[in-house]
Design an enzyme around this catalytic site. Structure first.
Site, PDB file in Angstrom:
ATOM      1  CG  ASP A  30      39.985  43.384  46.465  1.00 11.71           C
ATOM      2  OD1 ASP A  30      40.466  42.945  45.408  1.00 11.71           O
ATOM      3  OD2 ASP A  30      40.652  44.081  47.277  1.00 11.71           O
ATOM      4  CB  ILE A  31      41.561  42.763  51.650  1.00 13.30           C
ATOM      5  CG1 ILE A  31      41.668  42.900  53.162  1.00 13.30           C
ATOM      6  CG2 ILE A  31      42.777  43.356  50.942  1.00 13.30           C
ATOM      7  CD1 ILE A  31      42.799  42.073  53.771  1.00 13.30           C
ATOM      8  CG  ASN A  85      44.810  44.017  36.721  1.00 10.33           C
ATOM      9  OD1 ASN A  85      44.444  44.719  35.784  1.00 10.33           O
ATOM     10  ND2 ASN A  85      44.480  44.273  37.970  1.00 10.33           N
ATOM     11  N   GLY A  91      49.349  46.033  36.767  1.00  8.60           N
ATOM     12  CA  GLY A  91      48.808  46.046  38.121  1.00  8.60           C
ATOM     13  C   GLY A  91      48.541  44.698  38.758  1.00  8.60           C
ATOM     14  CD  GLN A  92      48.749  38.587  37.576  1.00 15.89           C
ATOM     15  OE1 GLN A  92      49.182  38.687  36.423  1.00 15.89           O
ATOM     16  NE2 GLN A  92      48.372  37.434  38.092  1.00 15.89           N
ATOM     17  CG  HIS A  98      42.927  37.775  40.979  1.00 15.05           C
ATOM     18  ND1 HIS A  98      44.270  37.484  40.884  1.00 15.05           N
ATOM     19  CD2 HIS A  98      42.842  39.126  41.047  1.00 15.05           C
ATOM     20  CE1 HIS A  98      44.972  38.602  40.911  1.00 15.05           C
ATOM     21  NE2 HIS A  98      44.126  39.614  40.994  1.00 15.05           N
ATOM     22  CG  LEU A  99      36.386  37.728  36.597  1.00 21.82           C
ATOM     23  CD1 LEU A  99      36.981  38.440  35.382  1.00 21.82           C
ATOM     24  CD2 LEU A  99      35.307  36.739  36.148  1.00 21.82           C
ATOM     25  CG  HIS A 100      39.845  42.542  40.038  1.00 25.22           C
ATOM     26  ND1 HIS A 100      40.138  43.090  41.268  1.00 25.22           N
ATOM     27  CD2 HIS A 100      41.035  42.134  39.522  1.00 25.22           C
ATOM     28  CE1 HIS A 100      41.452  43.029  41.480  1.00 25.22           C
ATOM     29  NE2 HIS A 100      42.021  42.453  40.430  1.00 25.22           N
TER      30      HIS A 100
HETATM   31  P1  5GP Z   1      45.589  42.328  41.263  1.00 22.18           P
HETATM   32  O1  5GP Z   1      46.213  43.667  41.570  1.00 22.18           O
HETATM   33  O2  5GP Z   1      46.598  41.210  41.337  1.00 22.18           O
HETATM   34  O3  5GP Z   1      44.776  42.302  40.011  1.00 22.18           O
HETATM   35  O4  5GP Z   1      44.530  42.097  42.407  1.00 22.18           O
HETATM   36  C1  5GP Z   1      44.849  41.597  43.659  1.00 22.18           C
HETATM   37  C2  5GP Z   1      43.703  41.967  44.571  1.00 22.18           C
HETATM   38  O5  5GP Z   1      43.795  41.177  45.741  1.00 22.18           O
HETATM   39  C3  5GP Z   1      43.732  43.421  45.025  1.00 22.18           C
HETATM   40  O6  5GP Z   1      42.541  44.063  44.625  1.00 22.18           O
HETATM   41  C4  5GP Z   1      43.893  43.343  46.532  1.00 22.18           C
HETATM   42  O7  5GP Z   1      43.160  44.321  47.221  1.00 22.18           O
HETATM   43  C5  5GP Z   1      43.399  41.940  46.837  1.00 22.18           C
HETATM   44  N1  5GP Z   1      44.024  41.348  48.005  1.00 22.18           N
HETATM   45  C6  5GP Z   1      45.362  41.350  48.321  1.00 22.18           C
HETATM   46  N2  5GP Z   1      45.567  40.690  49.467  1.00 22.18           N
HETATM   47  C7  5GP Z   1      44.343  40.252  49.886  1.00 22.18           C
HETATM   48  C8  5GP Z   1      43.900  39.497  51.034  1.00 22.18           C
HETATM   49  O8  5GP Z   1      44.676  39.086  51.895  1.00 22.18           O
HETATM   50  N3  5GP Z   1      42.578  39.235  51.123  1.00 22.18           N
HETATM   51  C9  5GP Z   1      41.673  39.676  50.195  1.00 22.18           C
HETATM   52  N4  5GP Z   1      40.381  39.368  50.386  1.00 22.18           N
HETATM   53  N5  5GP Z   1      42.056  40.368  49.101  1.00 22.18           N
HETATM   54  C10 5GP Z   1      43.360  40.655  48.956  1.00 22.18           C
END
Ligand code: 5GP
Ligand code: ZN
Length: 112
Positions: A30-31, A85, A91-92, A98-100
């Site tokens: 994750d970035i 999410n 928070g999605q 995607h699975l964190h």
């Molecule tokens: P969500 O909030 O949809 O459950 O999770 C999205 C995740 O994607 C976040 O934790 C966010 O930091 C990560 N993310 C967003 N943009 C990028 C990117 O360009 N590269 C990477 N590696 N992760 C990203």
């Protein structure tokens, strides 16, 4: 899907720190990590969220957990939190399932 961030990462059009790849799955760090270990596991097939998957996607989405467990085993990470999410309200932010996988620090329950 052409305008999906994670499809672009899977395709290599946007760089990422890859953790794992096979013909069906891709995992990358994750970035904006929320724990010392924080990577995301995705299926290469674009499905926007859990609530829009269909019966035919069950095995594919179930496999996200298998990939996560395999990576953690290889990293000798035994305790980890798995989060998906579903929907903006919780928070999605990226609409490609995607699975964190989070590990390496203590965590509270219930999550915020
Ligand atoms: P969500 O909030 O949809 O459950 O999770 C999205 C995740 O994607 C976040 O934790 C966010 O930091 C990560 N993310 C967003 N943009 C990028 C990117 O360009 N590269 C990477 N590696 N992760 C990203
Ligand atoms: Zn996508």
């Amino acid at each position: 899907m052409s305008d999906c961030l994670f499809c672009k990462i899977i395709a290599g059009e946007i760089p990422s720190s890859k953790v794992y790849e096979d013909d069906q799955y891709f995992a990358f760090n994750d970035i904006n990590p929320q724990a010392p270990t924080h990577f995301l596991v995705v299926a290469k097939k674009h499905i926007d969220k859990v609530s829009s998957m269909n019966e035919g996607d069950r095995a594919l989405i179930g496999g996200l957990f298998d990939v996560a467990a395999r990576i953690c085993r290889e990293k000798s990470v035994t305790d980890y939190r798995l989060v998906i999410n579903n929907g903006e309200g919780v928070g999605q932010t990226v609409f490609h399932i995607h699975l964190h996988v989070l590990a390496g620090r203590s965590m509270n329950w219930p999550p915020g």
